[in-house]
Motif scaffolding. Structure first.
Motif, mmCIF file in Angstrom:
data_model
loop_
_atom_site.group_PDB
_atom_site.id
_atom_site.type_symbol
_atom_site.label_atom_id
_atom_site.label_comp_id
_atom_site.label_asym_id
_atom_site.label_seq_id
_atom_site.Cartn_x
_atom_site.Cartn_y
_atom_site.Cartn_z
ATOM 1 N N UNK A 201 -26.891 91.915 77.192
ATOM 2 C CA UNK A 201 -26.845 90.787 76.246
ATOM 3 C C UNK A 201 -26.530 91.367 74.873
ATOM 4 N N UNK A 202 -25.325 91.109 74.406
ATOM 5 C CA UNK A 202 -24.922 91.655 73.100
ATOM 6 C C UNK A 202 -25.313 90.684 72.006
ATOM 7 N N UNK A 203 -26.030 91.184 71.021
ATOM 8 C CA UNK A 203 -26.362 90.360 69.847
ATOM 9 C C UNK A 203 -25.674 91.010 68.659
ATOM 10 N N UNK A 204 -24.451 90.545 68.413
ATOM 11 C CA UNK A 204 -23.685 91.091 67.295
ATOM 12 C C UNK A 204 -24.039 90.322 66.035
ATOM 13 N N UNK A 205 -23.728 90.907 64.913
ATOM 14 C CA UNK A 205 -24.058 90.288 63.620
ATOM 15 C C UNK A 205 -25.536 89.898 63.553
ATOM 16 N N UNK A 206 -26.382 90.743 64.131
ATOM 17 C CA UNK A 206 -27.822 90.523 64.074
ATOM 18 C C UNK A 206 -28.460 91.711 63.350
ATOM 19 N N UNK A 207 -29.340 91.402 62.424
ATOM 20 C CA UNK A 207 -29.979 92.453 61.633
ATOM 21 C C UNK A 207 -31.481 92.433 61.923
ATOM 22 N N UNK A 208 -32.013 93.621 62.268
ATOM 23 C CA UNK A 208 -33.451 93.708 62.547
ATOM 24 C C UNK A 208 -34.239 93.410 61.283
ATOM 25 N N UNK A 209 -35.221 92.523 61.389
ATOM 26 C CA UNK A 209 -36.028 92.162 60.213
ATOM 27 C C UNK A 209 -37.451 92.713 60.341
ATOM 28 N N UNK A 210 -38.078 92.466 61.494
ATOM 29 C CA UNK A 210 -39.441 92.999 61.702
ATOM 30 C C UNK A 210 -39.786 92.988 63.197
ATOM 31 N N UNK A 211 -40.794 93.785 63.512
ATOM 32 C CA UNK A 211 -41.322 93.802 64.885
ATOM 33 C C UNK A 211 -42.684 93.116 64.876
ATOM 34 N N UNK A 212 -42.977 92.461 66.012
ATOM 35 C CA UNK A 212 -44.280 91.792 66.127
ATOM 36 C C UNK A 212 -44.808 91.997 67.539
ATOM 37 N N UNK A 213 -46.125 91.896 67.682
ATOM 38 C CA UNK A 213 -46.709 91.843 69.024
ATOM 39 C C UNK A 213 -47.487 90.534 69.086
ATOM 40 N N UNK A 214 -47.033 89.621 69.944
ATOM 41 C CA UNK A 214 -47.661 88.299 70.045
ATOM 42 C C UNK A 214 -48.215 88.155 71.458
ATOM 43 N N UNK A 215 -49.536 87.933 71.546
ATOM 44 C CA UNK A 215 -50.224 87.857 72.849
ATOM 45 C C UNK A 215 -49.876 89.057 73.727
ATOM 46 N N UNK A 216 -49.855 90.215 73.130
ATOM 47 C CA UNK A 216 -49.562 91.441 73.875
ATOM 48 C C UNK A 216 -48.086 91.641 74.183
ATOM 49 N N UNK A 217 -47.228 90.686 73.801
ATOM 50 C CA UNK A 217 -45.781 90.794 74.073
ATOM 51 C C UNK A 217 -45.054 91.290 72.820
ATOM 52 N N UNK A 218 -44.200 92.296 73.035
ATOM 53 C CA UNK A 218 -43.448 92.824 71.895
ATOM 54 C C UNK A 218 -42.215 91.972 71.626
ATOM 55 N N UNK A 219 -41.927 91.788 70.380
ATOM 56 C CA UNK A 219 -40.677 91.103 70.044
ATOM 57 C C UNK A 219 -40.121 91.605 68.717
ATOM 58 N N UNK A 220 -38.790 91.466 68.620
ATOM 59 C CA UNK A 220 -38.156 91.818 67.352
ATOM 60 C C UNK A 220 -37.588 90.545 66.745
ATOM 61 N N UNK A 221 -37.853 90.378 65.476
ATOM 62 C CA UNK A 221 -37.268 89.238 64.777
ATOM 63 C C UNK A 221 -36.014 89.750 64.077
ATOM 64 N N UNK A 222 -34.898 89.095 64.358
ATOM 65 C CA UNK A 222 -33.646 89.485 63.688
ATOM 66 C C UNK A 222 -33.092 88.303 62.927
ATOM 67 N N UNK A 223 -32.244 88.666 61.997
ATOM 68 C CA UNK A 223 -31.528 87.633 61.259
ATOM 69 C C UNK A 223 -30.124 87.559 61.830
#
Ligand SMILES: Cc1cc2nc3c(=O)[nH]c(=O)nc-3n(C[C@H](O)[C@H](O)[C@H](O)COP(=O)(O)OP(=O)(O)OC[C@H]3O[C@@H](n4cnc5c(N)ncnc54)[C@H](O)[C@@H]3O)c2cc1C
Length: 472
Positions: A201-223
């Motif tokens: 899954x290519x996410x082009x033109x996406x900029x990493x903003x922050x990482x979070x752990x929600x209910x033990x699940x990792x996620x990255x928030x991108x712009x």
């Protein structure tokens, strides 16, 4: 050259290339290629084949490959070549002295080859997600189900494709509009199509903003830079492949006030000398290329200048530098591509040969990719070549030799290539150039000549075939 040489290594002989770079990545790609070959079973006349990856075994094999190559770079080998090898951390204490393990060595010349390390940016929350890099990804024995790859350069692309083909669900995030931004759009397009086909899954033109752990699940928030909206991408492991930072601290560079460039690499002159004419730097620590073969190329100049610089110094020669990204398709380049030529305002002509037309590629189910050659307008002199396709990194060697030794497309075309090979693609690209530069006046005259020989403008009847000709 019979000089007395001491090599100081603080960690592992072979450096990044053997232990965490070229060698393990190519070994991983080999297993990934096999996984992909299995998918071609029916195409090649087999009943569908399925096999489950034993991820730990794949990673264990990588260590076996590293161990098999390790003797090439070992202390024993270098010692047998007459080099004194010291294991320990080197510190340059003056332009003529180096300390290691409390021992003080005096020297005429010093070559700094301290390499680089993965760049891990300070994205908020990154410490919560234990990011992997090319340094430690090789320690994995459990396959990440969902792998997030941050970065669309060569390392990110190679690893994203390998993990996807081995069964991880890979999301690759890149700030740019395309992967391999240094290459022409056409090369990026071919690679992006292949990765998408693999399921990345290519996410082009996406900029990493922050990482979070929600209910033990990792996620990255991108712009998403296209619509300025935030997007959350869930993952199990994240691999950061955002470039490499030169190792310029801890060995005396600060104390000696060696100069750095804006990108953090050690500044050297055209003889590879730092501000001290007897302290040289080569490899990833100085760049401008960060490849094993360019480090080795620089090493010759640093060694010769270090030993004989008092008599004669040699300027490092970057005129013909090739490289490859070992994805499927491989993307190999030497010299200028179109985007560089345009940026520099260099006039060029393009000869393009589609590998989909090549007999061997068709027989191999590898009929995709191209050879693109840039030449000086009206001449056969090669300015640069991009090859996309299977074994592109090997195929380009012919053009590297042509550029290095100053021969052009006429000579490539005049060279006999074995039929049927992928290397014929090189000759075919030269043939495209020749067709575009066919001498039209001569061809017109030849047409008239043959017509005259056939007996003027009226076509003459074909002669009777002899018995022999009929038998043939
Ligand atoms: C995943 C990955 C894949 C790659 N694939 C390719 C590829 O396919 N082809 C290619 O050409 N390149 C590839 N590269 C790049 C290649 O690995 C580097 O360009 C190459 O290793 C640079 O060599 P070097 O000698 O400059 O540095 P390194 O190989 O990093 O060696 C530097 C050495 O210096 C030692 N050192 C540092 N400081 C000190 C000190 N103070 N005292 C003593 N020792 C010290 C370190 O321990 C290290 O062993 C890849 C890199 C990565 C990360």
């Amino acid at each position: 050259m019979k000089a007395k040489v001491t090599l100081i290594e603080k960690h592992q002989m072979g450096g990044d290339c053997l232990n965490t770079g070229c060698v393990p990545s190519k070994a991983l790609l080999r297993s990934a290629k096999f996984a992909n070959e299995m998918k071609k079973a029916e195409q090649l006349g087999f009943k569908p084949v399925t096999s489950e990856v034993d991820f730990a075994a794949v990673m264990q094999r990588i260590q076996r490959v590293v161990a098999d190559i390790e003797p090439h770079d070992s202390v024993e080998r270098y010692t047998s070549l007459g080099v004194e090898v010291l294991e320990g951390e080197a510190k340059i204490t003056s332009p003529w002295t180096v300390e290691v393990n409390g021992q003080r060595l005096s020297t005429r010349a010093i070559v700094i080859a301290t390499g680089a390390r993965p760049l891990v940016p300070t994205i908020p929350g990154i410490e919560l997600v234990a990011p992997l890099t090319s340094d430690n990804v090789w320690d994995l024995r459990e396959q990440p189900k969902r792998l997030l790859v941050l970065g669309g350069g060569p390392i990110g692309c190679e690893l994203a494709q390998a993990f996807q083909r081995l069964g991880s669900a890979v999301t690759q995030v890149e700030r740019n509009e395309r992967l391999l931004a240094r290459e022409d759009q056409e090369a990026s397009d071919a690679l992006m199509a292949s990765l998408r086909h693999d399921g990345v899954a290519l996410r082009l033109q996406h900029k990493a903003v922050r990482f979070e752990v929600v209910d033990g699940q990792r996620q990255m928030i991108c712009l998403n830079l296209a619509d300025n909206r935030e997007v959350a991408i869930g993952f199990d492991q994240v691999l950061v492949a955002l470039g490499r930072a030169a190792n310029v601290t801890g060995f005396g560079a600060e104390e000696l006030q060696l100069e750095l460039r804006a990108n953090g690499t050690l500044e050297v002159d055209e003889y590879l000398a730092t501000r001290f004419s007897n302290i040289f730097a080569v490899g990833d620590v100085t760049g401008p290329y960060q490849f094993t073969h360019t480090s080795a190329h620089q090493a010759w100049f640093a060694a010769v200048n270090g030993l004989f610089g008092g008599f004669k110094r040699f300027k490092v020669d970057y005129r013909v530098i090739p490289w490859a990204t070992f994805t499927d398709p491989e993307v190999a380049r030497v010299g200028l591509n179109e985007q560089d030529a345009k940026a520099q305002g260099t006039a060029y002509e393009v000869s393009h040969f589609g590998i989909d037309e090549l007999d061997r590629a068709i027989a191999d189910e590898a009929a995709h990719g191209y050879v693109k050659v840039l030449t000086v307008p009206g001449k056969d002199r090669i300015l640069g070549v991009t090859i996309v396709g299977e074994h592109a990194g090997d195929l380009i060697a012919e053009y590297v030799a042509a550029m290095k030794h100053g021969y052009g497309l006429n000579k490539v075309l005049g060279t006999v290539h074995i039929y049927p090979t992928l290397a014929e693609a090189n000759k075919a690209a030269a043939g495209e150039w020749k067709k575009a530069h066919a001498p039209q006046r001569v061809l017109r005259w030849l047409g008239i000549f043959h017509q005259w020989r056939r007996g003027g403008s009226q076509a003459t009847a074909a002669p009777e075939l002899t018995a022999n000709q009929k038998a043939l």
